[in-house]
Design an enzyme around this catalytic site. Structure first.
Site, short mmCIF file in Angstrom:
data_model
loop_
_atom_site.label_atom_id
_atom_site.label_comp_id
_atom_site.label_asym_id
_atom_site.label_seq_id
_atom_site.Cartn_x
_atom_site.Cartn_y
_atom_site.Cartn_z
N HIS B 271 0.79 -1.26 -0.09
CA HIS B 271 0.09 0.06 -0.07
C HIS B 271 0.93 1.32 0.00
CE1 HIS B 271 -4.05 -1.78 0.48
NE2 HIS B 271 -3.38 -2.62 1.33
N ASP B 331 -0.63 -4.89 5.92
CA ASP B 331 -1.72 -5.63 5.17
C ASP B 331 -1.37 -5.91 3.83
OD1 ASP B 331 -2.24 -2.97 5.03
OD2 ASP B 331 -4.22 -3.33 4.72
N GLU B 332 -1.88 -7.00 3.04
CA GLU B 332 -2.30 -7.28 1.83
C GLU B 332 -0.53 -6.97 1.20
OE1 GLU B 332 -6.61 -6.29 0.80
OE2 GLU B 332 -5.53 -4.60 1.21
N VAL B 333 0.36 -7.54 1.55
CA VAL B 333 1.59 -7.47 0.87
C VAL B 333 1.57 -8.50 -0.32
CG1 VAL B 333 4.11 -7.42 0.74
CG2 VAL B 333 2.65 -6.66 2.59
#
Lengths: 536, 536
Positions: B271, B331-333
């Site tokens: 992100h 998050d969400e790597v």
């Protein structure tokens, strides 16, 4: 991207600015997409000081034309928002700006009339150096052309206004491009309605379908039956539409070429009517005694028809449009069935146990009244469904989800005009970012057996914003920009607007333009606008 | 309904007259969120703005000069008497005799008027409203703020404009210490006033943590003093779409005045696309075959410069944001880019991570959590960090966000001895029926099997308003009143608030109160408020 070199005869004041701002973003065009649009990279500068609207010499309308005079004033502020806020832009203009004249010519007068179902909204717009020529048959067409013109103007990062050389030939695909607001389930303050009319004009919507009363409240202040709102509104003074409110809505709409079609929905959806008009609704029975609750309008007694006739007379007097929406949807038969007088009436009329016949009997009666008042009735599809062989001509509005195209085929086969609302229910709880769902509606994708005449009976479509979960707090972001998707579907050539992905950047740009005009239109996806919404 | 006769003691003459006229006054529905203990009597007292005052109790540790409470007195006076401040002098003329005084006496045990609320702030208070006075007692000024909010909700107005308050006893404290609300200012920029207005509404619902998801992939609006290029190059616009240092200070101070913590989130290593624009070398270059593809992935965790940069940035964050918590994201790597990069693969080998990129992510997150700990701050991270590495080497707070069995996750996190915040069931941006407030109300954050110690590790919950489809045009109606449902779940006793149907009329009333306070809260269902939203 336009470079200075493309100006065949560079204007001096403009040249300076253009040299500085080579990386200006090009305008994406007009929403809804015109039928024919040709743009060149050549562009001219506009300066508010030397900009003017004028009537063409051969125009039937001249200064004094209420609709166009007001439109010139309105669009000047829309085109030059900075100017009207009195910013110091002038100081950056180093030399004398050149004039730019928008010449408007209409063939017929009619500046004091109202738009109606057969109004011609076509126009031609030709933008060249130092001028634009807008030609239309009616003032309503001129309004559409002015809207397109206003969307062609853009501003660079330095505040200069530009317009590209453009040729537009344009007309609507459908004559009826409606938007329904529901002012019964929640009261909408007048300014919320007026603001919606503004945004409708930006998207070239032309019918405001005013679902003004319903079960929860009766905010319309009737001159004939003042008790209807005195007792049926949420509040008899603060939550009503006075006669002058209604006139203001109609005039605000007229100025924008928008028709106002009122809906007085009966015999169902009338709980609030009963409060101010005792005896109108059917008393429901439990066992052999009245239960104290009431059902639909009582279709068995004369007083009902006298009341409806007086009410419809008033409606004709107050609302100039040739259409009146009479509702007729979602009538529950349970209460009628419970009532011994209704059952007796059914027997007398030979309806057996078929209450759809009773509903048809009632609707035909009030449609006849409406016809006698020289008005065209619109009704919800239920009326047609109950009685597929209509005895009179009326307009059917298709609203039920499911195979709405099948219904369109049946209605047009019966020779009735039809308006499609089913796929445009914007209040339904669905992903808000699903604008494409409205965009890809194909109105005419139903099979016809014999003639193309059937398709001509599809007079348009309508965005419906029901009020269960909507009031002035969330109306605007829920309507816009999703309603714009429907607007393009109803105005533009379907062949040229098949692809939602191609439309997306234009719609994104148009949404930013709406923000700039003060319309609280929600975002379509991640990103930003140069002028964010600042009305909070 | 209370009548004048029910005033047990001295009946006040002028008040009596008013009360006799207004028998049909609507009784107040109470306080939202529901206090732990609330006893109300039908006895009520008139309030008049002219004789109403706030004062500090004699034994109060805070006295005049206490910034937080002085400002709160001013604020709540206008909230309680909105008509008075909008100068309707004519309220006075209806008072036929001298109004009686009403004094709200506020006593706090500890000072700390210039401090910031934090995780161990005591927000409990007791409030006793009797004839002519109210006594509010709390340990901290933050508790006093909660009590003032409750007091303001106890006051109501009849149709004639007279203000009343019923005799009331409240003992109150929050169920959870962390009652958060996330705003995402990266996917869309939110103008400062939209944030400040949200803080106002948070205080009305007793939410106490503003989780500022300030940067993300799409834009970097935070203007860093250490790295100005981050917003110069990473914001949507380097001047109009940024938060300056003074903007941030204003948000923090506005929040402090309302007892709200500001927890910033600088989410990495994923992100971070917008970070890369102003900080070349920070992101991992992705490869296609053996050459860089030109696109970039997550932060590059293999180079020293990354950690130097992060250390400087976090030092600045510590300096700017006083709260003891910092959210580090995690998050969400996506591992695809790391995998494509030969240097990253080499690093993996060297570190003995094999092909397990979750180890690389854990390595990175541990490094920056260590930095954060060295700065004497507590890290919050999204659950992904815990998921990759269930045996944590350090203490951090886990925020559970993934849909599915979030209670299972709560159990696992607390079993590992970590504190946890529940966000998963409170994602208000998700496209679901907007009228589904009960879905948030029915959440049971502690309904997992575990020891009492484990349950104590559940420090609270958080409403998340992600920004893909949200900006200032639709933020308020999408947040409110649905976030209120979550607020009651996080503040009130679960046993007393199990039934959403019972809560509905209270929430409806509270929503009308929000409208009256200028918060654009959308309707829950058909109906009306006395004061409709008029901010359009």
């Amino acid at each position: 991207m336009a470079h200075t070199g493309t100006h065949s005869q560079p204007v001096r004041s403009c040249l300076l600015l253009v040299v500085v701002s080579v990386c200006v973003q090009q305008v994406h065009g007009v929403w809804p997409l015109p039928q024919q649009l040709h743009q060149s990279a050549d562009r001219g500068c506009l300066s508010p000081q030397r900009f003017s609207f004028t009537y063409g010499r051969d125009s039937a309308a001249q200064t004094g034309c209420s609709v166009l005079d007001a439109a010139f004033k309105r669009y000047f502020s829309i085109i030059f928002p900075d100017f009207t806020k009195g910013s110091g832009l002038l100081q950056y203009v180093w030399s004398e700006p050149q004039p730019f004249v928008v010449s408007v010519s209409v063939k017929t007068g009619g500046c004091d009339g109202y738009p109606d179902e057969d109004s011609d909204e076509s126009y031609n717009l030709s933008v060249s150096e130092g001028q634009a020529v807008l030609r239309s048959v009616t003032v309503w067409g001129a309004l559409r052309g002015l809207e397109s013109f206003s969307q062609l103007v853009y501003q660079d990062d330095y505040g200069s206004y530009f317009i590209n050389k453009t040729e537009i030939v344009d007309f609507p695909r459908f004559a009826f491009r409606g938007l329904l607001l529901d002012t019964s389930r929640h009261y909408l303050p007048l300014h919320a309605i007026l603001k919606t009319l503004d945004a409708m004009a930006y998207s070239k919507f032309n019918v405001f379908h005013w679902h003004i009363v319903d079960d929860p409240s009766f905010p319309y202040q009737s001159r004939t039956f003042p008790d209807l709102s005195n007792k049926g509104a949420f509040h008899p003074f603060t939550h009503i539409y006075t006669q002058s409110d209604v006139m203001r809505v109609i005039e605000h709409a007229r100025m924008r070429g928008i028709r106002v079609v009122p809906e007085f929905d009966s015999p169902g959806h009338t709980q609030s009517w009963g409060k101010g008009q005792p005896g109108l609704l059917t008393p429901c029975y439990k066992g052999g005694v009245p239960s104290g609750s009431f059902g639909p309008v009582d279709p068995t007694i004369d007083t009902t028809y006298k009341f409806m006739e007086s009410l419809l007379k008033e409606v004709k007097f107050v609302f100039p449009d040739s259409y009146v929406h009479l509702g007729g949807d979602e009538v529950s038969f349970a209460c009628w069935q419970s009532n011994p007088n209704v059952r007796k009436f059914m027997e007398k009329m030979g309806f057996g146990k078929d209450f759809t016949k009773l509903e048809s009997f009632y609707m035909e009666s009030i449609m006849n009244m409406t016809a006698a008042l020289n008005r065209t009735s619109i009704v919800w599809q239920d009326v047609f469904d109950y009685h597929e062989r209509p005895r009179s001509k009326y307009v059917v509005e298709v609203w039920k989800q499911g195979c709405y195209l099948c219904e369109m085929r049946r209605v047009t086969k019966a020779g009735l005009k039809v308006i499609l609302a089913a796929p445009f229910y914007l209040d339904l709880p669905i992903p808000t970012h699903s604008w494409a769902r409205y965009y890809i509606v194909r109105h005419l994708a139903f099979r016809v057996q014999r003639t193309e005449e059937q398709k001509k009976l599809v007079i348009g479509g309508e965005v419906a914003m029901w009020g269960e979960y909507v009031d002035a707090t969330n109306l605007t972001p829920r309507l816009w920009p999703r309603a714009c998707a429907a607007a393009e579907r109803l105005w533009s050539n379907e062949e040229k607007t098949l692809n939602a992905d191609l439309a997306f950047p234009r719609l994104e740009e148009f949404r930013c333009e709406l923000l700039r005009r003060g319309i609280q239109a929600e975002p379509l996806f991640v990103g930003h606008c140069k002028h964010e919404y600042d009305g909070l």
